[in-house]
Each structure stands twice: as C-alpha cells, then as structure tokens.
Design a protein around this motif. Structure first.
Motif: not given
Length: 387
Positions: A231, A233, A247, A250, A252, A268
């Motif tokens: 994951t 960001l 993202s 992950h 924010p 996303t």
C-alpha cells in the motif's frame, strides 16, 4: 565498546538501582540467617537458606561477584558450626550445594551475556540496513523542512516493511510512503525495490497515476512472494502550493493548518503489485484528486497504519487527528517537523502502553511561514483587486 556494567562482569541490562537492590537482598538474607541460627534451636536448619545467596546475586552481577558471594555464604556456614558441632555433615552438604548453585548461576549469566552480545550485533546490522534502505530525507527540500521517523513493532527490530522517500523534481516536491505486506527480510527487499523505482521514476513521470504505474511495474519485475503487495501514498506539491495525492490503498495524508487537521484528498488505485488484476494499463493516469492549495505555515503528515491502528487497553484506536490538534494547541507555530514526529511517536506509545502491533513510519513536510516583510512585498506586487 563495553560499558561499565559489562566490564565489572555484570549483565549489561542491569543498572545501579537494581544492583543495589540485589546486593541489599543478599546481605539481608545473610544477616537473617545468622540471627535466626543463633536464636533458634539447632534442629531448625535455618543455615541451609544460605544456598540461595549466589542465585540472588546472579540477578544483578556477573560471575566474579557470584563466586565471591558463594565464598562468603560458605564461610558464614562454617562460622556457624560451633553453634552445632555435631552437624559437620550438614555444613559440608550446604557448602557443596552453594558451589553447585554458584556454578549454575555463572553458566546462566555467561550465556545471557553472549546472547546479549549477539543481539547487539544483530541490531547494529539492522540499523546499517535501515540507513541503506531508508535514507533519511534532507532537512530542507525545496521550500519545505522535512523529517522522517520509524518505529518497529518488534522490541529489538530497527527495520521492517514500511518505507518513505522524497524527491525534488521539475514537477514539484514529491513524497512517497508505503507499507509492505509481511515482515522480515522479504519485506525489506520488497521495500528496497519500490524505493529504487521511485527514485528513478519520480523525475520522469508527469502524473502521480503514471508514477504509481511505474512503481507497480518495477515491483512486478522484482522476484517476490506472489501474495506480496504494497500500500502506498504519493503526493506532489507544485512550487505554487498546488498539491495532489494518489493513494494505492493507503491511509490519506493530513494537513496541519492554524490549529486544524484535515485529510488531503487523493485519487485512488489498487495497491502496488495488484494493479495487473485490472484491465487498465499499468501506466494509466487513474482518477486524479481535486487538488489542494497549500500555503506557507502548513504541514503535511504522511503515516502508516502502525500509528493510526495503535490501541489502548480498552481496544480503542489512537485518535490521530485529535492528538495532532492538541499538539498544535500546545506548541506555538511554526511546526518543527522533527519535534512533531518525536512527540507523535512518544504519544502513540504512551497511549498503547508501548505495545504496538505494527511498524510505524512517519514523514512530515513543513512549509515555513513567510516573513512579514516578504509578505508585504508580495502584496505590493499583486494586481489591484486581487486577494
């Protein structure tokens, strides 16, 4: 280099306070045995308790002191012989037991010292690996002051599957934070692959969606567990303050501004390593966030779920946004990013009683506020009727 405790033969983890308590307990035990042996009938066998003295000493001292305590305990037992001259066999038996317990205590302490030395070497290697894989960000990057912190869930670990990176590119300042599924060396190697791809692609791809695609492609080319994914960001802050985020599964990022905390909107996509499950090209732009305009005085915080999912004794999650608000109320601006991260980790550990279940990585970018004179010059240059 060994410290003072190790040099005098004591376990490295025992401080002066515990040592004094251990020594006091052993001395008190000897005094009680002597007093009770003299004031009670010989059949009470009180003197046999002296066999415990070396074992007590081993809780705070090394073999030299343990052997010395065994000699003292055996000497006291022989000095008490005149009070019961017909029990020399008992005295000899007690002396033998004292010697055996002292030998066993020395063996256990020495083994513990070897394990501690081995553990220190492992920790040293782990710290070196962290510096190689998770390079600390520069103190300043573009207009921002930056800081990063890492807290491993395991007691003696220094590195795990969390990752972070920053880059000052022609598109603006870009930052990455991520969390690799899994632990151990496999997670470290996966994190290294993602970071390597980021440090190359961050300067080439125009959009965060395409940058995420490059990271995904690089990860899929890297030999790894089929079930491993990351994951992540990504954020981009243009020179004018226009900020976008993307993202990949992950949490924010958060923006700290004038005592408030709010989430930074983000486009996303799927976690890295799973984007091939969709029919869209790996390098597709993907949905873009509406964007946010940052201004001097703002601080952006990126974090992994090790912080947000820390729990207290009742099972309640750590209230990250509320605690950040409390931090801003307690500390006057501007925000010092390193102080913020140190405070946040300490606060989360105190909230969870130092019982964290996952690694925690933090990355902060603080935009220092403009000086009053510079702000006035900027307003003079603005066209009439603009705010």
């Amino acid at each position: 280099m060994a410290d003072g405790d190790e040099q005098d033969g004591a376990p490295a983890t025992t401080g002066r306070g515990p040592k004094a308590a251990v020594l006091g307990t052993a001395l008190l035990l000897c005094v009680l045995v002597v007093v009770l042996q003299v004031t009670t009938p010989p059949a009470s066998h009180i003197a046999s308790v002296l066999v415990a003295v070396p074992a007590v000493i081993s809780f705070g001292f090394g073999p030299p002191v343990i052997i010395g305590s065994a000699v003292v305990a055996a000497g006291i037992r022989w000095l008490l012989l005149p009070a019961e001259p017909h029990r020399i066999g008992s005295v000899i038996g007690t002396t033998v037991v004292i010697c055996v317990i002292a030998a066993l205590s020395c063996f256990v302490v020495r083994r513990g010292e070897r394990e501690s030395a081995r553990l220190r070497k492992v920790v040293s290697v782990a710290e070196t690996s962290q510096r190689a894989v998770l390079r600390p960000p520069p103190e300043t990057l573009g207009p921002f002051r930056t800081a990063a912190s890492y807290l491993a869930a395991a007691q003696y670990a220094r590195i795990g599957g969390d990752l972070y990176a920053v880059a000052d590119t022609e598109f603006g300042v870009r930052a990455l934070i991520g969390d690799v599924r899994g632990k151990g060396l496999d997670a470290v190697s996966t994190a290294s692959a993602v970071l390597g791809s980021f440090h190359e692609a961050a300067y080439e791809e125009e959009t965060l969606g395409r940058l995420a695609g490059r990271l995904d492609t690089g990860l899929n080319r890297f030999p790894r567990d089929d079930e491993a994914f990351v994951t992540a960001l990504l954020i981009q802050i243009a020179p004018d303050g226009h900020t976008e985020a993307y993202s990949c599964g992950h949490p924010p990022s958060l923006v700290l501004r004038e005592g408030t905390v709010r989430e930074l909107p983000a486009g996303t996509g799927l976690p890295l390593g799973l984007r091939t499950l969709t029919s869209a090209p790996a390098d597709a732009d993907g949905p873009r966030s509406a964007g946010t305009l940052l201004r001097p005085g703002d601080t952006v915080l990126l974090y992994t779920d090790g912080i947000a999912e820390a729990r207290n004794e009742t099972g309640a999650f750590y209230p990250l946004a509320d605690r950040l608000t409390a931090y801003q109320r307690a500390h006057s601006p501007p925000v010092d990013p390193q102080h913020l991260l140190t405070w946040l980790l300490d606060d989360a550990q105190a909230y969870s009683c130092a019982d964290t279940y996952d690694d925690a990585a933090l990355l902060a970018l603080a935009w220092p506020p403009e000086r009053p004179s510079r702000r006035a010059e900027t307003r003079k240059k603005m066209p009439p009727g603009t705010a």
